[in-house]
Every structure is written in structure tokens, then in C-alpha cells.
Design an enzyme around this catalytic site. Structure first.
Site, PDB file in Angstrom:
ATOM      1  N   GLU A  65       2.580  -9.286  -9.438  1.00 49.97           N
ATOM      2  CA  GLU A  65       2.342  -9.195  -7.996  1.00 49.97           C
ATOM      3  C   GLU A  65       1.494  -7.969  -7.665  1.00 49.97           C
ATOM      4  O   GLU A  65       0.606  -8.029  -6.820  1.00 49.97           O
ATOM      5  CB  GLU A  65       3.677  -9.125  -7.240  1.00 49.97           C
ATOM      6  N   ASP A  81       7.308 -10.736 -10.731  1.00 52.53           N
ATOM      7  CA  ASP A  81       7.534 -10.204  -9.388  1.00 52.53           C
ATOM      8  C   ASP A  81       8.512  -9.039  -9.571  1.00 52.53           C
ATOM      9  O   ASP A  81       9.697  -9.250  -9.828  1.00 52.53           O
ATOM     10  CB  ASP A  81       8.129 -11.280  -8.477  1.00 52.53           C
ATOM     11  N   ILE A  83       9.857  -6.712  -7.630  1.00 51.16           N
ATOM     12  CA  ILE A  83      10.972  -6.706  -6.669  1.00 51.16           C
ATOM     13  C   ILE A  83      10.725  -7.862  -5.706  1.00 51.16           C
ATOM     14  O   ILE A  83       9.828  -7.797  -4.858  1.00 51.16           O
ATOM     15  CB  ILE A  83      11.060  -5.382  -5.886  1.00 51.16           C
ATOM     16  N   ASP A  84      11.480  -8.940  -5.871  1.00 49.08           N
ATOM     17  CA  ASP A  84      11.372 -10.052  -4.920  1.00 49.08           C
ATOM     18  C   ASP A  84      12.510  -9.884  -3.911  1.00 49.08           C
ATOM     19  O   ASP A  84      13.678  -9.798  -4.289  1.00 49.08           O
ATOM     20  CB  ASP A  84      11.491 -11.400  -5.640  1.00 49.08           C
ATOM     21  N   THR A  86      11.697  -7.676  -0.978  1.00 46.05           N
ATOM     22  CA  THR A  86      11.409  -6.259  -0.708  1.00 46.05           C
ATOM     23  C   THR A  86      12.115  -5.742   0.549  1.00 46.05           C
ATOM     24  O   THR A  86      12.605  -4.610   0.567  1.00 46.05           O
ATOM     25  CB  THR A  86       9.889  -6.046  -0.543  1.00 46.05           C
ATOM     26  N   ASP A 210       6.381 -15.433  -6.780  1.00 42.97           N
ATOM     27  CA  ASP A 210       7.676 -15.552  -6.096  1.00 42.97           C
ATOM     28  C   ASP A 210       8.575 -16.586  -6.776  1.00 42.97           C
ATOM     29  O   ASP A 210       9.798 -16.484  -6.727  1.00 42.97           O
ATOM     30  CB  ASP A 210       7.502 -16.000  -4.632  1.00 42.97           C
TER      31      ASP A 210
HETATM   32  P1  2AM Z   1       8.644 -10.211  -1.656  1.00 42.97           P
HETATM   33  O1  2AM Z   1       9.950  -9.760  -1.173  1.00 42.97           O
HETATM   34  O2  2AM Z   1       8.369  -9.906  -3.090  1.00 42.97           O
HETATM   35  O3  2AM Z   1       7.529  -9.746  -0.761  1.00 42.97           O
HETATM   36  C1  2AM Z   1      10.754 -14.406   1.619  1.00 42.97           C
HETATM   37  O4  2AM Z   1      10.461 -15.334   2.586  1.00 42.97           O
HETATM   38  C2  2AM Z   1       9.852 -14.572   0.425  1.00 42.97           C
HETATM   39  O5  2AM Z   1       8.466 -14.386   0.804  1.00 42.97           O
HETATM   40  C3  2AM Z   1      10.152 -13.512  -0.622  1.00 42.97           C
HETATM   41  O6  2AM Z   1      10.238 -14.121  -1.874  1.00 42.97           O
HETATM   42  C4  2AM Z   1       8.967 -12.574  -0.479  1.00 42.97           C
HETATM   43  O7  2AM Z   1       8.641 -11.826  -1.639  1.00 42.97           O
HETATM   44  C5  2AM Z   1       7.869 -13.550  -0.163  1.00 42.97           C
HETATM   45  N1  2AM Z   1       6.658 -12.848   0.293  1.00 42.97           N
HETATM   46  C6  2AM Z   1       6.567 -11.769   1.082  1.00 42.97           C
HETATM   47  N2  2AM Z   1       5.305 -11.353   1.198  1.00 42.97           N
HETATM   48  C7  2AM Z   1       4.564 -12.202   0.471  1.00 42.97           C
HETATM   49  C8  2AM Z   1       3.162 -12.314   0.201  1.00 42.97           C
HETATM   50  N3  2AM Z   1       2.269 -11.434   0.681  1.00 42.97           N
HETATM   51  N4  2AM Z   1       2.732 -13.347  -0.557  1.00 42.97           N
HETATM   52  C9  2AM Z   1       3.606 -14.237  -1.029  1.00 42.97           C
HETATM   53  N5  2AM Z   1       4.952 -14.171  -0.837  1.00 42.97           N
HETATM   54  C10 2AM Z   1       5.424 -13.161  -0.092  1.00 42.97           C
HETATM   55 CA    CA Z   2       7.974 -11.895  -4.114  1.00 46.21          CA
END
Ligand code: 2AM
Ligand code: CA
Length: 262
Positions: A65, A81, A83-84, A86, A210
Site C-alpha cells: 500500500e 496492507d 495497517i488495514d 487505519t 485491502d
Molecule cells: P485502510 O484502513 O488501510 O485505509 C474501510 O472501508 C476500508 O477502506 C479499509 O479496508 C480501508 O483501508 C479502506 N481504504 C481506506 N482508504 C483507502 C484507499 N485510499 N484506497 C483503498 N482502500 C482504502
Molecule cells: Ca487497507
């Protein structure tokens, strides 16, 4: 390979937890620094995973990511990923994880998702089932919407989908199901379907990292994953993972409300 991936996911989780502790100290007092710190932790976790992969499997591709795609012609690619979830990480909520998938020619073959707050390690190998801390996982048997608990997410709102976003689906499905859940980590949502805690989950607008690990864990637990039209173009055309028994009913729901989604 699976033991290597389990080990680096757990070590990566420990690095993330240490970063989270620092973050909690700073978050209350200093807004700007907290933002930088989460980015720093994301990068540190991904850099740790990448460095361990480069040591053990230098010829394999890596898609992270934070760092993007490496230059590699290998048929194997790790998808990371760091930290999924965040937002949960920043707010000291338990729903975040480290997600590492391994693809061969674009197909997932090994997957690990580690949730440090619970010390839960989910993993799967193609054809060998999915496990949580050594216990085999299986999706739920629920086959009616009215009894189902269904997860979703709202990244589409943050991505700027003003009209054709998930809120319209949510408002129409909420009266049909037992309840909805929104945990904020797509990787964990897939694992929750795999363990039978959620009966299904969908989201509109995700990136490959993700879901790279979660999809294999879910399918190896007996579940089914498609895009919102029943095809294989996920996550580009949305993604839905279910216990299988509910899948056609949910696809029909999305088809009936297709005018809501371009
Ligand atoms: P993240 O926490 O790593 O950002 C929540 O609805 C999901 O959307 C999470 O898995 C989150 O991952 C993801 N997400 C958030 N921002 C994103 C981005 N810019 N592109 C793709 N997925 C994203
Ligand atoms: Ca993610």
C-alpha cells in the site's frame, strides 16, 4: 511459506502496536504529529515486511500500500496492507490488522491476516482450508436475509462518491436484514465472514491490497466472493463476500438496485 508469512505478520503487528502506543500519547495533545506518526508507522511496518521478503524471497514481486509495485517478472507477488483499518488504529479501537497475501500468476495462494489487539492470526493456503489460531474456520449456514448480520464500509464516501455511494444500498438493505455492522477494515470483514461471525459483507471501492489476503481466507472457509454483479472483477466493480448460502439473494438485491451504482 505459510510459517514465514505468519511469523512476519506477527512481528509486523508488534511494530504496529508499539507505534500505536506512541500515537496514543501524542494524539490527545498534538493533531498534526499524530497524522505523521500513523504514516510513519504504516511505512515502518511495510518496510519491515518488505525487508524480510527481500531477504528470504528476493526474486518475488512485492505490491505494498505504501510503496507500490516492485519491478519484478516473477509469477509470485506478495501483496501487503501494513495497517488495514487505519482509523481504528488511530482511535485505539481493536479493528485493525496486518494483511499479507501471496499471489501466483494473479491468483491468491497463501494469506495471513493478523489482528494484534486480539492476538488473532487468520491464515489460509489454497486448497488447505482457513484457520484462526490453529482452529479450522467455516462460514455460517444462515440462508435468510432476515436472520443475517451483514458488514459493509464507507470508503466510497471518503473517495468522493457523492451520489452513487453506499448509503443508498445501506438504507434499502437495513430493513431486510437482522443487523448491519461497519468495522472499518476490509481484511477483517472478510475474516469475520470466514469465521461465521458475519454472514456477508460488501463494499464498493477498495484497492487490491485491502482484500488480497481476506479473499483466500474467506473462500477457503467455504465462502464465496464476487463483484456486485456476480462476476470476478473485484474490487473494481465492488466486492461481496458471503457464506455462499446468501450469495444469490444478495446479488439479486444489488441487481434490483443497480440504478444506485454506476
Ligand atoms: P485502510 O484502513 O488501510 O485505509 C474501510 O472501508 C476500508 O477502506 C479499509 O479496508 C480501508 O483501508 C479502506 N481504504 C481506506 N482508504 C483507502 C484507499 N485510499 N484506497 C483503498 N482502500 C482504502
Ligand atoms: Ca487497507
Amino acid at each position: 511459506m505459510i510459517e514465514f508469512m505468519k511469523s512476519i505478520a506477527k512481528q509486523a503487528g508488534a511494530i504496529a502496536l508499539a507505534g500505536q502506543l506512541e500515537l496514543q500519547k501524542k494524539r490527545i495533545h498534538t493533531k498534526g504529529n499524530a497524522r505523521d506518526l500513523v504514516t510513519d508507522t504504516d511505512r515502518a511496518v511495510e518496510e519491515f515486511i518488505c525487508s524480510r521478503i527481500r531477504e528470504e524471497y528476493p526474486q518475488y514481486g512485492i505490491f505494498g500500500e505504501e510503496t507500490g509495485k516492485s519491478d519484478s517478472s516473477s509469477e509470485y507477488c506478495f501483496i501487503i496492507d501494513p495497517i488495514d483499518g487505519t482509523a481504528s488504529f488511530v482511535h485505539n479501537l481493536p479493528n485493525w490488522c496486518v494483511s499479507i497475501g501471496l499471489h501466483k500468476n494473479g491468483e491468491p495462494i497463501v494469506a495471513v491476516v493478523y489482528q494484534p489487539s486480539m492476538n488473532d492470526l487468520y491464515y489460509a493456503e489454497k486448497g488447505k482450508g482457513a484457520y484462526l489460531n490453529g482452529t479450522k474456520l467455516h462460514v455460517s449456514a444462515c440462508d435468510t436475509l432476515v436472520e443475517s448480520i451483514v458488514g459493509t464500509g464507507f470508503f466510497c464516501l471518503r473517495a468522493g462518491w457523492k451520489e452513487e455511494n453506499n448509503l443508498k444500498y445501506v438504507s434499502r438493505i437495513a430493513p431486510l436484514v437482522c443487523d448491519l455492522r461497519k468495522y472499518g477494515s476490509a481484511a477483517l470483514d472478510a475474516c469475520l465472514v470466514a469465521r461465521g461471525s458475519l454472514d456477508a459483507w460488501w463494499e464498493l471501492c477498495l484497492a487490491p491490497y485491502d482484500i488480497a489476503a481476506g479473499v483466500l481466507i474467506l473462500t477457503e472457509a467455504g465462502g464465496r466472493i464476487t463483484d456486485l454483479h456476480g462476476g470476478t472483477e473485484f474490487p473494481q466493480k465492488g466486492i461481496m463476500g458471503s457464506n455462499g448460502a446468501l450469495h444469490s439473494t444478495l446479488l439479486k438485491f444489488f441487481e434490483d438496485h443497480q440504478d444506485l451504482h454506476s
